[in-house]
Structures are given as C-alpha cells and as structure tokens.
Design a protein around this motif. Structure first.
Motif, PDB file in Angstrom:
ATOM      1  N   GLY A  92      -0.185  -7.575  20.818  1.00 24.67           N
ATOM      2  CA  GLY A  92       0.862  -7.205  19.863  1.00 24.67           C
ATOM      3  C   GLY A  92       0.369  -7.207  18.442  1.00 24.67           C
ATOM      4  N   PRO A  93       0.927  -6.328  17.599  1.00 36.60           N
ATOM      5  CA  PRO A  93       0.497  -6.214  16.200  1.00 36.60           C
ATOM      6  C   PRO A  93       0.653  -7.504  15.436  1.00 36.60           C
ATOM      7  CG  PRO A  93       1.907  -4.381  16.847  1.00 36.60           C
ATOM      8  CD  PRO A  93       1.977  -5.365  17.943  1.00 36.60           C
ATOM      9  N   ALA A  94       1.770  -8.206  15.647  1.00 40.61           N
ATOM     10  CA  ALA A  94       2.012  -9.424  14.870  1.00 40.61           C
ATOM     11  C   ALA A  94       0.919 -10.451  15.111  1.00 40.61           C
ATOM     12  CB  ALA A  94       3.384 -10.000  15.229  1.00 40.61           C
ATOM     13  N   VAL A 127       7.066   0.178   0.356  1.00 38.45           N
ATOM     14  CA  VAL A 127       7.293   1.367   1.169  1.00 38.45           C
ATOM     15  C   VAL A 127       7.782   2.477   0.244  1.00 38.45           C
ATOM     16  CG1 VAL A 127       8.525   2.343   3.143  1.00 38.45           C
ATOM     17  CG2 VAL A 127       7.889  -0.086   3.134  1.00 38.45           C
ATOM     18  N   MET A 128       7.040   3.568   0.212  1.00 31.83           N
ATOM     19  CA  MET A 128       7.319   4.609  -0.771  1.00 31.83           C
ATOM     20  C   MET A 128       7.468   5.972  -0.100  1.00 31.83           C
ATOM     21  SD  MET A 128       5.273   5.174  -4.328  1.00 31.83           S
ATOM     22  CE  MET A 128       5.710   3.496  -4.769  1.00 31.83           C
ATOM     23  N   GLY A 129       8.481   6.725  -0.535  1.00 24.03           N
ATOM     24  CA  GLY A 129       8.742   8.009   0.088  1.00 24.03           C
ATOM     25  C   GLY A 129       8.498   9.221  -0.777  1.00 24.03           C
ATOM     26  N   ARG A 146      -0.161 -11.095  -1.561  1.00 19.00           N
ATOM     27  CA  ARG A 146      -0.797  -9.863  -1.094  1.00 19.00           C
ATOM     28  C   ARG A 146       0.207  -8.719  -1.014  1.00 19.00           C
ATOM     29  NH1 ARG A 146      -5.291 -10.891   3.640  1.00 19.00           N
ATOM     30  NH2 ARG A 146      -6.731 -12.136   2.393  1.00 19.00           N
ATOM     31  N   MET A 147      -0.294  -7.494  -1.192  1.00 18.11           N
ATOM     32  CA  MET A 147       0.553  -6.311  -1.098  1.00 18.11           C
ATOM     33  C   MET A 147       0.070  -5.396   0.014  1.00 18.11           C
ATOM     34  SD  MET A 147       1.534  -3.412  -3.957  1.00 18.11           S
ATOM     35  CE  MET A 147      -0.003  -2.470  -3.861  1.00 18.11           C
ATOM     36  N   LEU A 148       0.998  -4.931   0.833  1.00 18.28           N
ATOM     37  CA  LEU A 148       0.725  -3.908   1.835  1.00 18.28           C
ATOM     38  C   LEU A 148       1.441  -2.644   1.382  1.00 18.28           C
ATOM     39  CD1 LEU A 148       0.843  -6.787   3.423  1.00 18.28           C
ATOM     40  CD2 LEU A 148       0.851  -5.355   5.448  1.00 18.28           C
ATOM     41  N   PHE A 149       0.743  -1.541   1.357  1.00 15.66           N
ATOM     42  CA  PHE A 149       1.347  -0.289   0.883  1.00 15.66           C
ATOM     43  C   PHE A 149       1.556   0.663   2.049  1.00 15.66           C
ATOM     44  CE2 PHE A 149       0.679   4.097  -0.759  1.00 15.66           C
ATOM     45  CZ  PHE A 149       1.898   4.211  -1.404  1.00 15.66           C
ATOM     46  N   HIS A 150       2.746   1.191   2.161  1.00 12.02           N
ATOM     47  CA  HIS A 150       3.077   2.161   3.211  1.00 12.02           C
ATOM     48  C   HIS A 150       3.683   3.396   2.557  1.00 12.02           C
ATOM     49  CE1 HIS A 150       2.737  -0.713   6.660  1.00 12.02           C
ATOM     50  NE2 HIS A 150       2.980  -1.580   5.703  1.00 12.02           N
ATOM     51  N   GLN A 182       6.846  -0.698  11.529  1.00 13.67           N
ATOM     52  CA  GLN A 182       5.487  -1.215  11.383  1.00 13.67           C
ATOM     53  C   GLN A 182       5.468  -2.411  10.424  1.00 13.67           C
ATOM     54  OE1 GLN A 182       2.808   1.904  10.207  1.00 13.67           O
ATOM     55  NE2 GLN A 182       3.774   3.402  11.560  1.00 13.67           N
ATOM     56  N   VAL A 183       6.242  -2.313   9.348  1.00 14.31           N
ATOM     57  CA  VAL A 183       6.295  -3.396   8.365  1.00 14.31           C
ATOM     58  C   VAL A 183       6.758  -4.695   9.024  1.00 14.31           C
ATOM     59  CG1 VAL A 183       7.440  -4.208   6.264  1.00 14.31           C
ATOM     60  CG2 VAL A 183       6.646  -1.836   6.421  1.00 14.31           C
ATOM     61  N   LEU A 184       7.735  -4.592   9.899  1.00 11.09           N
ATOM     62  CA  LEU A 184       8.238  -5.776  10.588  1.00 11.09           C
ATOM     63  C   LEU A 184       7.145  -6.471  11.400  1.00 11.09           C
ATOM     64  CD1 LEU A 184      11.703  -4.427  11.778  1.00 11.09           C
ATOM     65  CD2 LEU A 184      11.327  -6.283  10.143  1.00 11.09           C
TER      66      LEU A 184
END
Length: 340
Positions: free
Chosen positions: A64-66, A81-83, A107-111, A125-127
């Motif tokens: 699992g991803p987590a 999360v940017m659209g 930390r920052m994750l960018f989507h 995915q963020v979850l």
C-alpha cells in the motif's frame, strides 16, 4: 537485501507485472479508491471489504502507498493541490508556500491536477501520503471527499476560493472589497460607461468581484453597459474583450476579473486601435508579475498571497478547530498607467 527488493527482482526475472492498487482493485472487484482507503485505519470502509482487500494485497506482496511512504513523511507535511498552472498567480504560490513551510521545517508535496481530471482524483493520492493538511488552489472538491478528509483527520484549506460546504475552510482575498475599490477608482477618473469581463460564473472569485463592482457602481447611480465571460483564460478573454470593446456607444472603463484577462483586453485594444487608457481604462485583479511590465503597466488589485498562505499554514498546524472558518484578507490597489 530487503524482502521487497528480492520480490521485485524475482518478478522482473519472471516477466511479471508490478503489483499496484489497480491490480488489487481488479482482483477484488472494488474500486482503486476503496483499495487506498483499506490501508488507512481511519478511512471509512466496511470491515469485510477492508479484510478482503488486505488479504489479497498480502497474497500479492502489496503493502500500500501509505506504508511505502510513511518513513519519508513521518514528520509534518502539507500537500499543495493546484488546478490552474496557466495563470501566473498560482506558480508564484508554489514559491511562497515552499518558503513558508521551509521556515517551519515542514515538507511540501505538490500535486498538479492533469487536464481532464478533477481535484477528487488527485486528493485520493494525497490521502495516501498521510499529510497533516492540504491547500487546494483554483479547484473545487466534492463534499464526499471533503468528508473523507475530515474522517482521516487531514485538514483542507481552500486557497482563494470558497466552497458551498459549510464545514469547509478557506483563506481568501477580500474579492468584494477589492472590486469596490476598482469601481471607486474608475469613478474618480471620470469614467461613465463600464463593462465587466468575468471569469467562471460558478466560482466564488467571479461572483464576489462581480457583485462588488456592480454594487459600488449602483451606489454612485451608475450601471454596467456590458458584460462577458473570459473564463479566467487569455484566449477566451481575447475574444470576449473584442465584443465589449466594440460596443456602441463605446465603453470607457473595463474591469477584468483577473490579470490574465486584463492583459488579453489590452492586447485586443491595441489590435483594434483603441488607446489605453485614453479611450478605455482597463483594470485587473491579482497583480501577477506581468502586470507591472512596461508594455502593460496594469492597474490591479494586489492579493496578499504570502499572508494568505501563511494563514492557511497556521490554520493547519496552530488552531484547534477550523471547520467552517473563512479568513478574508484585504487587497491593495496598485494604480498604474492602464487606468490613468
């Protein structure tokens, strides 16, 4: 050598396909999002369904991803999360937020939401990353997924946009007040025939800026002579502004719902031989970097982007309860040549 690495080598030698969440979904008959939820203890999913998914995952050697990412993100983290990466206002957001988070050792994750997909597709995915919070810019999230985020104890802040969900939280510029400042500025310059170039009518930014502009004009005994929709995009605004600029009698003031559309309106004015600001004053909203370029010199409302993002981070980490909180910060009028 780790067991997972051994398994990976074995699979490559045997020509086997890598096991993914989709593999588990196909084997169990459940959705990919259900597979993702099964690996999050707090996520809403029936016990029988979770048990079946985990059993199949164990059989196929899928963790699992987590689990795969938990070591790397065990400390504090925020997902952005940017659209709408086409609008220069939002890439600047990435830079500002990274600086704010770095100063706090977060930390920052960018989507970035791919074209044709919705924020819900990315948020699944963020979850999986078990972040502390998510900041969503220029996109809207379904009430179903918002509920899942709350159940997973992931705080979600909407940036520069308000949602209808009463429990959602947001940090915004004072769009209504900023639009009123635009109207007052144009009235003080003696303009008498006004038009509004809007964005997308289902967004809070469009609605608030439209209402603020119209209300201020109405209080002065004035009204809009024309209105069109530019969808917050350059190409759409180019054609929409043509319709407004060629109206008869001609308008002498145009308020655009964002700077990208205002730049398009200035370019269309030049194409039509209409002088800015002599024939028509043009004003935008955001204060993107290009607004200050000599070729545009655009009057606009500057959004306090850095402060807005700072407030969003505080809401994620420093406040006890943020459900339904909307934080509104004032904008600043930047008067340049396009309206004077």
């Amino acid at each position: 050598m780790r067991l997972r690495e051994c398994r990976s080598i074995h699979m490559r030698r045997q020509g086997l396909t890598k096991v993914t969440a989709r593999t588990i979904a196909e084997r169990t008959g459940f959705s990919v999002s259900a597979v993702s939820r099964a690996f999050r203890p707090s996520a809403p999913i029936a016990a029988e369904k979770r048990s079946k998914i985990l059993a199949v995952a164990k059989e196929l050697g899928y963790s699992g991803p987590a689990a795969r990412f938990s070591d790397g993100f065990s400390h504090r983290s925020v997902a952005l999360v940017m659209g709408d990466m086409a609008n220069p206002f939002y890439p600047a957001t990435v830079q500002y937020l990274s600086q704010i988070l770095h100063a706090r050792s977060i930390r920052m994750l960018f989507h970035s939401i791919p074209q044709g997909l919705q924020v819900d597709d990315v948020m699944e995915q963020v979850l999986d990353y078990r972040v502390d919070g998510a900041i969503i810019a220029s996109a809207t999230m379904s009430s179903r997924l918002a509920r899942h985020c709350r159940e997973a104890q992931i705080r979600v802040i909407h940036y520069n946009r308000v949602q209808a969900d009463r429990q959602s939280s947001a940090v915004c510029c004072d769009n209504y007040g900023g639009a009123r400042m635009v109207a007052q500025h144009l009235l003080e310059r003696g303009r008498v025939r006004f038009a509004f170039l809007g964005g997308r009518p289902d967004t809070s930014t469009h609605l608030e800026r439209s209402r603020g502009f119209a209300d201020a004009l109405g209080e002065a005994g004035m009204a809009l002579s024309g209105e069109a929709m530019g969808l917050f995009e350059y190409d759409a605004a180019l054609e929409a502004s043509r319709d407004l600029l060629t109206m008869r009698p001609r308008i002498d003031a145009l308020f655009c719902c964002n700077d990208v559309m205002a730049l398009a309106a200035i370019d269309m004015s030049r194409h039509l031989g209409i002088r800015v600001p002599d024939d028509v004053a043009i004003v935008g909203f955001d204060d993107i970097p290009m607004a200050g370029w000599e070729s545009y010199d655009l009057t606009t409302i500057r959004q306090p982007a850095r402060r807005m993002l700072g407030e969003a981070v505080k809401m994620i980490f420093d406040e006890d309860d943020i459900r339904g909180k909307i934080r509104i910060l004032p904008g600043e009028m930047k008067i340049r040549r396009s309206s004077c």
